[in-house]
Design an enzyme around this catalytic site. Structure first.
Site, PDB file in Angstrom:
ATOM      1  N   GLY A 155       0.719  -1.236  -0.084  1.00  0.00           N
ATOM      2  CA  GLY A 155       0.007   0.089   0.113  1.00  0.00           C
ATOM      3  C   GLY A 155       0.831   1.139   0.015  1.00  0.00           C
ATOM      4  O   GLY A 155       1.880   1.238  -0.401  1.00  0.00           O
ATOM      5  N   ILE A 157       2.944   2.658   2.324  1.00  0.00           N
ATOM      6  CA  ILE A 157       4.301   2.707   2.844  1.00  0.00           C
ATOM      7  C   ILE A 157       5.158   1.367   1.964  1.00  0.00           C
ATOM      8  O   ILE A 157       6.234   1.655   1.679  1.00  0.00           O
ATOM      9  CB  ILE A 157       4.347   2.109   4.352  1.00  0.00           C
ATOM     10  CG1 ILE A 157       3.540   3.612   5.131  1.00  0.00           C
ATOM     11  CG2 ILE A 157       5.708   1.799   4.934  1.00  0.00           C
ATOM     12  CD1 ILE A 157       3.137   2.999   6.656  1.00  0.00           C
ATOM     13  N   ARG A 177      -3.742  -8.834  -0.906  1.00  0.00           N
ATOM     14  CA  ARG A 177      -4.727  -9.450  -1.444  1.00  0.00           C
ATOM     15  C   ARG A 177      -5.455  -9.330  -2.891  1.00  0.00           C
ATOM     16  O   ARG A 177      -5.634  -9.700  -3.744  1.00  0.00           O
ATOM     17  CB  ARG A 177      -6.251  -9.149  -0.724  1.00  0.00           C
ATOM     18  CG  ARG A 177      -5.932  -9.818   0.793  1.00  0.00           C
ATOM     19  CD  ARG A 177      -6.967  -9.448   1.550  1.00  0.00           C
ATOM     20  NE  ARG A 177      -6.912  -8.071   1.991  1.00  0.00           N
ATOM     21  CZ  ARG A 177      -7.451  -7.372   2.520  1.00  0.00           C
ATOM     22  NH1 ARG A 177      -8.606  -7.786   3.250  1.00  0.00           N
ATOM     23  NH2 ARG A 177      -7.406  -6.039   2.437  1.00  0.00           N
ATOM     24  N   ARG A 238       3.099  -4.169  12.250  1.00  0.00           N
ATOM     25  CA  ARG A 238       2.532  -4.552  13.686  1.00  0.00           C
ATOM     26  C   ARG A 238       3.005  -5.710  14.003  1.00  0.00           C
ATOM     27  O   ARG A 238       3.134  -6.983  13.408  1.00  0.00           O
ATOM     28  CB  ARG A 238       0.973  -4.490  13.668  1.00  0.00           C
ATOM     29  CG  ARG A 238       0.095  -3.336  13.795  1.00  0.00           C
ATOM     30  CD  ARG A 238       0.316  -2.304  15.225  1.00  0.00           C
ATOM     31  NE  ARG A 238      -0.256  -1.226  14.667  1.00  0.00           N
ATOM     32  CZ  ARG A 238       0.280   0.074  14.325  1.00  0.00           C
ATOM     33  NH1 ARG A 238       1.410   0.111  14.049  1.00  0.00           N
ATOM     34  NH2 ARG A 238      -0.629   1.185  14.592  1.00  0.00           N
ATOM     35  N   GLU A 267       3.858  -5.667  22.508  1.00  0.00           N
ATOM     36  CA  GLU A 267       4.521  -4.406  22.886  1.00  0.00           C
ATOM     37  C   GLU A 267       3.860  -3.988  24.156  1.00  0.00           C
ATOM     38  O   GLU A 267       2.690  -3.767  24.401  1.00  0.00           O
ATOM     39  CB  GLU A 267       3.922  -3.597  21.648  1.00  0.00           C
ATOM     40  CG  GLU A 267       5.146  -2.547  21.476  1.00  0.00           C
ATOM     41  CD  GLU A 267       4.938  -1.926  20.008  1.00  0.00           C
ATOM     42  OE1 GLU A 267       4.710  -2.644  18.953  1.00  0.00           O
ATOM     43  OE2 GLU A 267       4.607  -0.787  20.075  1.00  0.00           O
ATOM     44  N   HIS A 285       9.270   1.084  18.273  1.00  0.00           N
ATOM     45  CA  HIS A 285       8.113   1.380  17.471  1.00  0.00           C
ATOM     46  C   HIS A 285       8.317   3.088  17.195  1.00  0.00           C
ATOM     47  O   HIS A 285       7.642   3.895  17.540  1.00  0.00           O
ATOM     48  CB  HIS A 285       6.901   1.415  18.206  1.00  0.00           C
ATOM     49  CG  HIS A 285       5.636   1.260  17.635  1.00  0.00           C
ATOM     50  ND1 HIS A 285       4.354   0.494  17.791  1.00  0.00           N
ATOM     51  CD2 HIS A 285       5.332   1.908  16.238  1.00  0.00           C
ATOM     52  CE1 HIS A 285       3.602   0.807  16.791  1.00  0.00           C
ATOM     53  NE2 HIS A 285       4.168   1.335  15.815  1.00  0.00           N
ATOM     54  N   ILE A 286       9.417   3.476  16.246  1.00  0.00           N
ATOM     55  CA  ILE A 286       9.536   4.727  15.964  1.00  0.00           C
ATOM     56  C   ILE A 286       9.190   4.994  14.530  1.00  0.00           C
ATOM     57  O   ILE A 286       9.815   5.756  13.844  1.00  0.00           O
ATOM     58  CB  ILE A 286      11.133   5.258  16.329  1.00  0.00           C
ATOM     59  CG1 ILE A 286      12.071   4.189  15.701  1.00  0.00           C
ATOM     60  CG2 ILE A 286      11.182   5.066  17.937  1.00  0.00           C
ATOM     61  CD1 ILE A 286      13.513   4.599  15.774  1.00  0.00           C
ATOM     62  N   GLY A 287       8.621   4.175  13.685  1.00  0.00           N
ATOM     63  CA  GLY A 287       8.495   4.286  12.250  1.00  0.00           C
ATOM     64  C   GLY A 287       8.075   5.727  11.823  1.00  0.00           C
ATOM     65  O   GLY A 287       8.826   6.166  11.022  1.00  0.00           O
TER      66      GLY A 287
END
Ligand code: NAP
Ligand code: GLV
Ligand code: GLV
Length: 320
Positions: A155, A157, A177, A238, A267, A285-287
């Site tokens: 998608g 990202i 999909r 995730r 997490e 979790h610093i995306g």
């Protein structure tokens, strides 16, 4: 005066907009709110700005049935929110798509390069004063240039990750999909493969799917077994998308080359032993964590809160 509650301190850009028109409450603690606190807030607020770790479930949303107009999630992922319940109660849910796309793709690439070239191990070694001169076999890693990249979830990202691969002359495959249009595939220079095939041929595997019932443990023990022995797994999606315990065991037994992980199954807890492995790079979790992007996210949630409180549909409403 309408009341907007923010469950954790966020950059001021958006908060200042809200303060002009509403009474704004910001969690003063450097700690997530408890479920009881969230329920209380949902009851007394007209709008909530929530964090991705806040469980906005049926219990919390039910408290907002009389007054709450919108839950604006300060994230693009919204797996923490019971969307069906919100819809049933007529409470809008919004998220922060697109503004964080390039920033998160940059992190996926940082992780990929870091794990392939053993940057974190090498940094530690250098800081510890162990560097006593150039050596032919010091910290040998793996080339990224010219390798095969498999993107699971192509998608916003995933496509931004693919675009960056052009400069590295990589062969890029993707799985999701729905196939992208032929034009889009050509533009990005990527080809579609079923998941099992993608896992078998990729040297680097980047996860970029949302967490849903369908993607929970998408990479379970069986799928992980298809991955090449020297391949690397990069997860900025995730945690629960991968069976983390199975991944840990495969990394420990050198059945997978390495992993670079920004998100965890439980997490902020890590699978015991994961942090002791040399072939992993771990980030908290610093995306989307850059000054620029977090400011944009703050403005985005604030503008959607204003829209909802003025009786309009938020621009980034999450429909299903
Ligand atoms: P997006 O544009 O909606 O892309 C998600 C892609 O995943 C879609 O192309 C979709 O294609 C695919 N997908 C959905 N369900 C799937 C399934 N069951 N199997 C295979 N593919 C599936 O979302 P995005 O903006 O790229 O963000 C993706 C996720 O990244 C977010 O949901 C969030 O959880 C995570 N994220 C993490 C960070 C971080 O800090 N680490 C930052 C930002 C985002 P199909 O519908 O065709 O399957
Ligand atoms: C971060 O993980 C996000 O979903 O925005
Ligand atoms: C390395 O520094 C080289 O010059 O090859």
């Amino acid at each position: 005066m309408k009341r907007v509650s923010i469950t954790y301190k966020i950059p001021e850009s958006g908060v200042n907009l809200l303060k002009n028109e509403y009474e704004v409450w910001i969690n003063p603690k450097d700690k997530l709110l408890t479920k009881d606190e969230l329920k209380e807030l949902a009851k007394e607020s007209d709008a909530l700005i929530t964090m991705l770790a806040d469980p906005i479930d049926e219990e919390v949303l039910s408290q907002g049935k009389n007054k709450l107009k919108i839950v604006a999630n300060y994230a693009v992922g919204y797996n923490n929110i019971d969307i069906d319940k919100a819809k049933e109660l007529g409470i809008y849910v919004s998220n922060t798509p697109d503004v964080l796309t390039e920033t998160t793709a940059d992190l996926a690439w940082s992780l990929m390069l870091a794990v392939a070239r053993r940057i974190v191990e090498a940094d530690k070694f250098t800081r510890e004063g162990k560097f006593d001169g150039w050596k032919p076999e010091l910290f040998l890693g793996t080339d990224v240039y010219g390798k095969t990249l498999g993107i699971i979830g192509c998608g916003s990202i995933g496509q931004a990750v693919a675009r960056r691969a052009k400069g590295f002359d990589m062969k890029v495959y993707y799985y999701q999909r729905h196939r992208l249009s032929k034009e889009r595939e050509e533009e990005l220079n990527i080809s579609y493969l079923p998941l099992d095939e993608l896992l078998k041929v990729s040297d680097f595997i980047s996860l970029n799917v949302p967490l849903t019932e369908e993607t929970y443990h998408l990479l379970d023990r069986e799928k992980l077994s298809l991955i090449k022995k020297d391949a690397f797994v990069i997860n900025t999606a995730r945690g629960p998308v991968i069976d983390e315990k199975a991944l840990y065991e495969k990394l420990k037994n050198n059945e997978i080359g390495g992993a670079a992980i920004d998100v965890y199954e439980n997490e902020p807890k890590l699978t015991p032993g994961l942090a002791d492995l040399k072939n992993v790079v771990l980030t908290p979790h610093i995306g989307s964590a850059t000054h620029e992007t977090r400011n944009k996210m703050s403005l985005m949630v604030a503008k959607d809160v204003i829209r909802a409180l003025e009786g309009q549909v938020p621009e980034h409403v999450v429909w299903r």
